[in-house]
Design a protein around this motif. Structure first.
Motif, PDB file in Angstrom:
ATOM      1  N   THR A 154      40.659  45.752  39.460  1.00 59.44           N
ATOM      2  CA  THR A 154      40.490  46.150  38.062  1.00 59.44           C
ATOM      3  C   THR A 154      40.251  44.907  37.209  1.00 59.44           C
ATOM      4  O   THR A 154      41.009  43.931  37.296  1.00 59.44           O
ATOM      5  N   PHE A 155      39.188  44.957  36.415  1.00 63.44           N
ATOM      6  CA  PHE A 155      38.822  43.857  35.529  1.00 63.44           C
ATOM      7  C   PHE A 155      38.780  44.351  34.083  1.00 63.44           C
ATOM      8  O   PHE A 155      38.688  45.563  33.829  1.00 63.44           O
ATOM      9  N   ASP A 156      38.816  43.418  33.149  1.00 65.56           N
ATOM     10  CA  ASP A 156      38.550  43.791  31.759  1.00 65.56           C
ATOM     11  C   ASP A 156      37.083  44.197  31.637  1.00 65.56           C
ATOM     12  O   ASP A 156      36.277  43.932  32.527  1.00 65.56           O
ATOM     13  N   THR A 210      37.387  39.319  33.946  1.00 68.39           N
ATOM     14  CA  THR A 210      38.662  38.754  34.379  1.00 68.39           C
ATOM     15  C   THR A 210      39.480  39.802  35.122  1.00 68.39           C
ATOM     16  O   THR A 210      39.673  40.916  34.620  1.00 68.39           O
ATOM     17  N   PRO A 244      45.328  38.322  39.706  1.00 66.51           N
ATOM     18  CA  PRO A 244      45.068  38.483  38.270  1.00 66.51           C
ATOM     19  C   PRO A 244      44.830  37.133  37.596  1.00 66.51           C
ATOM     20  O   PRO A 244      45.531  36.152  37.870  1.00 66.51           O
ATOM     21  N   GLY A 245      43.821  37.120  36.747  1.00 66.43           N
ATOM     22  CA  GLY A 245      43.410  35.889  36.087  1.00 66.43           C
ATOM     23  C   GLY A 245      42.149  35.294  36.671  1.00 66.43           C
ATOM     24  O   GLY A 245      41.440  34.538  35.998  1.00 66.43           O
ATOM     25  N   VAL A 271      38.289  49.320  31.199  1.00 66.33           N
ATOM     26  CA  VAL A 271      38.313  48.421  32.348  1.00 66.33           C
ATOM     27  C   VAL A 271      37.111  48.702  33.242  1.00 66.33           C
ATOM     28  O   VAL A 271      36.462  49.751  33.134  1.00 66.33           O
ATOM     29  N   THR A 290      42.476  41.877  36.328  1.00 72.63           N
ATOM     30  CA  THR A 290      43.780  42.221  35.760  1.00 72.63           C
ATOM     31  C   THR A 290      44.728  42.825  36.785  1.00 72.63           C
ATOM     32  O   THR A 290      45.953  42.784  36.596  1.00 72.63           O
ATOM     33  N   ALA A 291      44.184  43.391  37.874  1.00 75.13           N
ATOM     34  CA  ALA A 291      45.044  43.990  38.904  1.00 75.13           C
ATOM     35  C   ALA A 291      44.266  44.120  40.205  1.00 75.13           C
ATOM     36  O   ALA A 291      43.046  44.307  40.202  1.00 75.13           O
ATOM     37  N   LYS A 334      38.305  35.046  37.755  1.00 77.37           N
ATOM     38  CA  LYS A 334      37.120  35.507  37.031  1.00 77.37           C
ATOM     39  C   LYS A 334      35.938  35.660  37.979  1.00 77.37           C
ATOM     40  O   LYS A 334      35.841  34.963  38.993  1.00 77.37           O
TER      41      LYS A 334
END
Length: 222
Positions: free
Chosen positions: A21-23, A6, A85-86, A62, A8-9, A88
């Motif tokens: 940037t992802f989880d 997902t 962000p959000g 991350v 995030t930035a 996938k």
């Protein structure tokens, strides 16, 4: 195995390059320099995967990418500036031939710098000295993470610009003669990444300079 990440930035790096940037999902493991094939997790895009290199530390919380967007291409990279962000992505298990083989000469063209980001970051953390980055681009404006390379301990950057005659750097294309002029020691590891024509030209130039196959780390092999 397919992993869901997902976003995030997202932030610009250059006029056409983005830092995402992802989880970091459990089980998504990689070495510095490796890549994954990923696709946007939305209708019409799940079967349009492309390879992208992770630029973050493997142990970080991350997963980061630096991706060049090609607006004239009807594909994944054209969608990058529109991500938020959000969003996938669906990523396959990482793989790739470019991994850390110690200090050396890093020959990159354009977005071919991305596998070297994590490797050179690792070298900086470990106090490795003696890395040489020779980075080809069309214009000064295209140089990805120039400030980073200019200030990184242990690495000496050289920029070669082919499409801007009034460049602040070396004007021309990397070839055998330029490599001879820039390098005093050919008995070291050479990392090569970029478009196919660039990779072939660097491999051939190094071979002509008696650099052995075992000294070259190349993503697309032989």
């Amino acid at each position: 195995m397919t992993h869901t990440l997902t976003l995030t930035a997202i932030a610009p790096v250059t006029h056409d390059t983005w830092h995402l940037t992802f989880d970091h999902p459990a089980g998504f493991q990689f070495e510095p320099g490796q890549a994954t094939h990923w696709a946007l997790d939305k209708d019409g895009w799940r079967d349009k995967d492309r390879p992208f290199t992770m630029t973050s530390k493997p142990e970080a919380d991350v997963v980061e990418f630096v991706i060049k967007s090609y607006p004239d291409h009807d594909g994944v990279t054209e969608q990058i500036p529109h991500m938020a962000p959000g969003d996938k992505i669906l990523a396959e298990d990482p793989a790739g031939a470019i991994t850390d083989h110690g200090p050396g000469v890093f020959l990159a063209a354009g977005a071919g710098i991305t596998p070297f980001i994590a490797i050179l970051d690792k070298h900086a953390r470990e106090g490795v000295i003696g890395d040489r980055l020779i980075f080809a681009n069309k214009t000064d404006h295209d140089i990805i993470l120039r400030d980073k390379w200019d200030t990184m301990d242990g690495v000496t950057p050289t920029y070669v610009i082919s499409g801007q005659a009034d460049t602040d750097y070396i004007y021309g294309k990397i070839d055998k003669a330029m490599l001879q002029d820039l390098l005093n020691d050919l008995n070291q590891t050479f990392y090569i990444c970029g478009p196919g024509g660039f990779v072939d030209a660097m491999r051939d130039a190094l071979t002509d300079l008696s650099v052995s196959k075992s000294q070259m780390v190349i993503e697309n092999g032989w």
